[in-house]
Design a protein around this motif. Structure first.
Motif, PDB file in Angstrom:
ATOM      1  N   GLY A   5      40.698  68.758  25.519  1.00  0.00           N
ATOM      2  CA  GLY A   5      39.628  68.679  24.542  1.00  0.00           C
ATOM      3  C   GLY A   5      38.337  68.191  25.152  1.00  0.00           C
ATOM      4  O   GLY A   5      38.253  67.906  26.350  1.00  0.00           O
ATOM      5  N   SER A   6      37.321  68.087  24.294  1.00  0.00           N
ATOM      6  CA  SER A   6      35.977  67.678  24.712  1.00  0.00           C
ATOM      7  C   SER A   6      35.654  66.294  24.170  1.00  0.00           C
ATOM      8  O   SER A   6      35.929  65.995  23.011  1.00  0.00           O
ATOM      9  N   VAL A   7      35.041  65.476  25.006  1.00  0.00           N
ATOM     10  CA  VAL A   7      34.628  64.138  24.596  1.00  0.00           C
ATOM     11  C   VAL A   7      33.499  64.265  23.577  1.00  0.00           C
ATOM     12  O   VAL A   7      32.507  64.954  23.812  1.00  0.00           O
ATOM     13  N   LYS A   8      33.666  63.612  22.437  1.00  0.00           N
ATOM     14  CA  LYS A   8      32.639  63.638  21.390  1.00  0.00           C
ATOM     15  C   LYS A   8      31.964  62.281  21.213  1.00  0.00           C
ATOM     16  O   LYS A   8      30.845  62.204  20.713  1.00  0.00           O
ATOM     17  N   LYS A   9      32.641  61.209  21.627  1.00  0.00           N
ATOM     18  CA  LYS A   9      32.056  59.869  21.520  1.00  0.00           C
ATOM     19  C   LYS A   9      32.716  58.967  22.551  1.00  0.00           C
ATOM     20  O   LYS A   9      33.929  59.030  22.747  1.00  0.00           O
ATOM     21  N   LYS A  23      36.593  59.368  21.913  1.00  0.00           N
ATOM     22  CA  LYS A  23      37.002  60.268  20.832  1.00  0.00           C
ATOM     23  C   LYS A  23      36.940  61.676  21.407  1.00  0.00           C
ATOM     24  O   LYS A  23      35.921  62.067  21.992  1.00  0.00           O
ATOM     25  N   VAL A  24      38.034  62.414  21.244  1.00  0.00           N
ATOM     26  CA  VAL A  24      38.147  63.745  21.823  1.00  0.00           C
ATOM     27  C   VAL A  24      38.436  64.765  20.731  1.00  0.00           C
ATOM     28  O   VAL A  24      39.319  64.557  19.898  1.00  0.00           O
ATOM     29  N   GLU A  25      37.673  65.851  20.761  1.00  0.00           N
ATOM     30  CA  GLU A  25      37.940  66.971  19.869  1.00  0.00           C
ATOM     31  C   GLU A  25      38.902  67.901  20.600  1.00  0.00           C
ATOM     32  O   GLU A  25      38.566  68.459  21.647  1.00  0.00           O
ATOM     33  N   LEU A  26      40.119  68.027  20.055  1.00  0.00           N
ATOM     34  CA  LEU A  26      41.134  68.852  20.686  1.00  0.00           C
ATOM     35  C   LEU A  26      40.757  70.321  20.637  1.00  0.00           C
ATOM     36  O   LEU A  26      40.168  70.789  19.656  1.00  0.00           O
ATOM     37  N   ASP A  27      41.110  71.053  21.697  1.00  0.00           N
ATOM     38  CA  ASP A  27      40.905  72.496  21.652  1.00  0.00           C
ATOM     39  C   ASP A  27      41.983  73.111  20.765  1.00  0.00           C
ATOM     40  O   ASP A  27      42.950  72.450  20.373  1.00  0.00           O
ATOM     41  N   GLU A  28      41.817  74.363  20.428  1.00  0.00           N
ATOM     42  CA  GLU A  28      42.712  75.031  19.478  1.00  0.00           C
ATOM     43  C   GLU A  28      44.157  75.056  19.968  1.00  0.00           C
ATOM     44  O   GLU A  28      45.090  74.835  19.200  1.00  0.00           O
TER      45      GLU A  28
END
Length: 113
Positions: A5-9, A23-28
């Motif tokens: 995923g991508s770091v969002k915070k 905080k990580v937004e997971l990929d699909e």
């Protein structure tokens, strides 16, 4: 378990030892993995999770990582504790611009990148 995923915070980062909480937004694909494994936890409401790990350098917003570890409960709630963290090299235009305009390259802003 391996998640991407991508770091969002960046909640916390210690530059002395590389310890960080992000905080990580997971990929699909990672989100589907959790759903396929029937990850049953009432605290997992979205595709954004808290990851605790050791980072080689300061993580940046929108950087993509691969995390290997397990979920655990702490006094701060559900977290993914990563034993192995690898930064992914982004080849998208936004990823390259974010990388070049980061603090790694002094004097290069988004427009120049």
């Amino acid at each position: 378990m391996i998640l991407q995923g991508s770091v969002k915070k960046i909640t916390y980062y210690n530059p002395d030892n590389g310890y960080g909480v992000v905080k990580v937004e997971l990929d699909e694909q990672s989100l589907n993995l959790l759903l396929e494994d029937e990850f049953d936890d009432s605290l997992l409401y979205s595709n954004i999770i808290t990851v605790v790990s050791m980072f080689v350098g300061l993580p940046f917003i929108d950087e993509k990582y691969t995390f290997e570890g397990e979920f655990e409960r702490s006094k701060y709630g559900l977290q993914f504790r990563s034993d192995k963290t690898l930064k992914s090299v982004s080849q998208s235009e936004n990823g390259i611009v974010a990388y070049l305009s980061s603090d790694l390259f002094k004097g290069i802003g988004k427009q120049t990148a």
